[in-house]
Design an enzyme around this catalytic site. Structure first.
Site, PDB file in Angstrom:
ATOM      1  N   GLU A   1       0.835  -1.209   0.000  1.00  0.00           N
ATOM      2  CA  GLU A   1       0.000   0.000   0.000  1.00  0.00           C
ATOM      3  C   GLU A   1       0.866   1.254   0.000  1.00  0.00           C
ATOM      4  O   GLU A   1       0.590   2.219  -0.722  1.00  0.00           O
ATOM      5  CB  GLU A   1      -0.931   0.008   1.218  1.00  0.00           C
TER       6      GLU A   1
ATOM      7  N   ASN B   1      -1.933  -5.768   9.075  1.00  0.00           N
ATOM      8  CA  ASN B   1      -2.854  -5.458  10.170  1.00  0.00           C
ATOM      9  C   ASN B   1      -2.894  -6.591  11.190  1.00  0.00           C
ATOM     10  O   ASN B   1      -3.110  -6.362  12.378  1.00  0.00           O
ATOM     11  CB  ASN B   1      -4.252  -5.138   9.628  1.00  0.00           C
TER      12      ASN B   1
ATOM     13  N   SER C   1      -7.685  -9.832   6.977  1.00  0.00           N
ATOM     14  CA  SER C   1      -7.565 -10.761   5.848  1.00  0.00           C
ATOM     15  C   SER C   1      -7.977 -12.178   6.224  1.00  0.00           C
ATOM     16  O   SER C   1      -7.717 -13.125   5.489  1.00  0.00           O
ATOM     17  CB  SER C   1      -6.110 -10.777   5.353  1.00  0.00           C
TER      18      SER C   1
END
Length: 657
Positions: free
Chosen positions: A125, A225, A266
């Protein structure tokens, strides 16, 4: 043993969107290539690969008949250019929140700003975001890196700085970076672009870890994350990061009374379900036959939906810069109130409206079961409750209070009890001539003229309240008004013949002749609209409700000044102001003219005053007569000159001596 699941668990919106996009393409028989692993979860990527999806690392690797799926992390503009130039079809699954970061960075780069991106330098990202940031961009993994950069020559202090964050960045690290940035840079724009779900997920995981003996974080080890969740929990209690149920070990549960579980963005629901089944078996096989906790029920509760439009009660548990985080008993969704749904009033921070621990009545605006989030509205609940009060006021005539929040075509909008009330321009002010723009932001009182219950609309009148209040003040005024009373009033309007003054609900008029002792052509030469002035009642017409006011003060009367400061025989400098056939008028002091008769203009005979004097000329004259009853003053230039001719010559007197 008690097992507790974090409220925010499983796929986030962006990941779910990307996986569904790839699933739909494969189901349609398309050849699919994902640019990088679609998500950082081996279970999901393995399933996609088994169905024919392949992973490519560069856009040049795409085959002509493939559809390239851009994952939720997003990519830089160069990737799009390469794929489009080769005619490759693109399925763009970039998360909307990541796309927002790209837009912010692109606009700031276009302005020449220095770009700071708080995040992991190698994260996809962040790499994609750098593609929009231009040459003056730096990735800041922590606050120390921020300090080091400021010391170097790479980051001039005179440049404007725009700072954003990776959407899955550590909340704690971000707050430290923000604190440091504010110390180092004065010209800086800071955009908190951490995903709300990420923010809530980390906060909940840390809180749950503090209450647990052992913590399990489910998710891919490559997932940013998921790692952040592990990093948040590990310092608080014993924590294990697992990707799948097969990694669970019975020994990890020994001695544990409270077990906490969180899952990365995810992590699919199937993996969580597999873990719960395995964990339930391990607990039972471990001899805890009296365990009443049903993990499957807890999981279903964590994904339980409520309906849009439902009324709920929640407790404020925290804040983000633009949201209020709340907890709803029995609901596992991450619940929050955006600033736009908090209040109709204009406020800078959510803390200005509510505090941690407050219990709020709210309306459910939107539920996202996939992302595990719920958007709530205090503003809408307040409006619903306020509507009933507005409807009641329309029947009873009760006066309501509120703030004017907007000026619209044909009137203004006032907010009362969370309800928007339209007040037409003809009912917004006491007079139609008053500008309604002055009402913006003001606290007002109004009555409800009419309501439309079906459309939930109301029309109000400020003017009606003002008229009633004015009538009450008028009645009180006429009961006590007397000639000679003094008031401080506001000048409301001017005409060619005088000024109208508001005495507090009642208007009186100061005639132009009473505004000044001097001659004036218009009241605006003395007073202005809106000015506060001291006046007194000269006359009252009770029957017709007319009030004559005085403004001039006796001590300012020029005849009073003349009588005090001048006497017959004084020599004064005067200014010729007009001519007649019988003489010239000269101003002695402002407001008083004296006559110089034609016989008193010169020693010799004068045919007409213009032969000797001109208007505007200043001359010396002697006051020969003062008649204060008839308001007449006589002046003489001739008498002054005769007197001076009779004075002995100074040089002759000196020689004689």
């Amino acid at each position: 043993m008690r097992i507790t699941v974090a409220k925010t668990a499983g796929f986030c919106f962006g990941v779910d969107r990307a996986v569904k996009m790839a699933d739909d393409l494969l189901a349609a028989g398309r050849k699919v290539a994902t640019l990088g692993e679609l998500i950082h979860n081996p279970v999901v990527t393995g399933s996609l690969a088994a169905r024919g999806a392949r992973v490519i690392e560069r856009p040049e690797e795409a085959e002509p008949d493939e559809v390239v799926v851009i994952r939720s992390h997003g990519v830089g503009p160069e990737v799009y250019r390469v794929l489009e130039a080769r005619g490759i079809q693109i399925a763009d699954a970039t998360c909307p929140k990541v796309r927002k970061v790209h837009r912010i960075v692109g606009e700031a780069a276009g302005k020449g700003h220095l770009i700071l991106i708080a995040g992991d330098p190698e994260h996809p990202e962040v790499l994609g975001t750098l593609g929009y940031a231009g040459e003056k961009a730096f990735v800041i993994p922590d606050s120390k890196a921020m300090q080091d950069l400021s010391i170097s020559d790479k980051c001039p202090k005179n440049l404007w700085v725009t700072m954003v964050s990776q959407t899955t960045f550590s909340v704690a690290k971000w707050l430290n970076c923000v604190s440091e940035a504010k110390k180092l840079y004065t010209k800086i724009e800071i955009f908190d672009t951490i995903c709300t779900t990420t923010w809530n997920r980390q906060r909940e995981a840390e809180s749950l870890a503090a209450e647990s003996d052992v913590m399990f974080v489910i998710g891919g080890r490559k997932s940013s994350n998921t790692r952040k969740l592990y990093e948040v929990c590990a310092p608080v209690c014993r924590t294990y990061l697992i990707e799948r149920a097969g990694e669970l070990c019975a020994d990890w549960f020994k001695g544990a009374v409270r077990v906490g579980i969180s899952a990365g963005a995810s992590t699919p629901a199937s993996t969580i379900k597999e873990v719960q089944e395995t964990m339930t078996d391990l607990v039972k096989n471990n001899g805890d036959e009296n365990e009443e906790f049903n993990f499957e029920e807890a999981l279903e509760q964590s994904l339980k939906s409520v309906h849009t439009g439902e009324k709920v009660t929640a407790v404020v548990t925290g804040f983000t810069p633009n949201e209020v985080v709340v907890d709803i008993s029995g609901i596992k969704h991450a619940s929050y109130i955006p600033m736009s749904e908090l209040t109709e009033e204009s406020v800078d921070r959510p803390e200005d409206v509510v505090s941690i621990g407050d219990t709020l009545d709210l309306i459910v605006v939107r539920v996202n079961d996939v992302e595990g989030t719920m958007v709530l509205s205090k503003k809408r609940f307040d409006a619903m409750a306020g509507l009933e009060k507005v409807y009641e006021a329309a029947d009873t005539g009760e006066i309501l209070e509120g703030n004017v929040v907007d000026i619209v075509k044909g009137g203004v909008i006032a907010i009362t009890n969370g309800v928007r009330v339209f007040i037409p321009a003809s009912h917004a002010t006491m007079s139609r001539n008053e500008p309604i723009e002055n009402l913006r932001g003001k606290h007002v009182r109004f009555k409800i003229l009419e309501v439309n219950r079906q459309r939930k609309r109301a029309v109000g009148s400020i003017r009606q309240v003002l008229k009633e209040e004015r009538k009450a003040k008028e009645e009180a005024f006429w009961q006590t008004a007397e000639v000679g009373q003094h008031f401080t009033g506001e000048v409301k309007s001017l005409t060619s013949y005088g000024a109208f003054v508001d005495l507090g609900g009642v208007d009186g008029m100061v005639h132009i002749s009473e505004l000044s002792w001097n001659r004036i052509k218009h009241p605006s030469e003395v007073v202005k609209v809106g000015q506060q002035i001291e006046v007194y009642i000269r006359d009252l017409d009770v029957e017709n409700h007319k009030i004559s006011l005085g403004y001039k003060k006796d001590e300012d009367n020029p005849w009073f000044i003349l009588q005090r400061d001048y006497k017959v025989g004084d020599v004064v400098k005067v200014k010729i102001v007009s001519m007649t056939t019988f003489g010239a008028f000269a101003e002695i002091i402002p407001g008083i003219d004296g006559l110089i008769h034609i016989s008193q203009i010169a020693l010799e005979r004068v045919a007409k005053p213009q032969d000797v004097l001109t208007v505007g000329e200043e001359v010396e004259a002697k006051i020969t007569e003062m008649d204060f009853d008839k308001k007449r003053i006589s002046l003489s230039i001739r008498a002054l000159r005769e007197e001076r001719q009779q004075e002995p010559d100074a040089e002759a007197v000196s020689e004689a001596e």
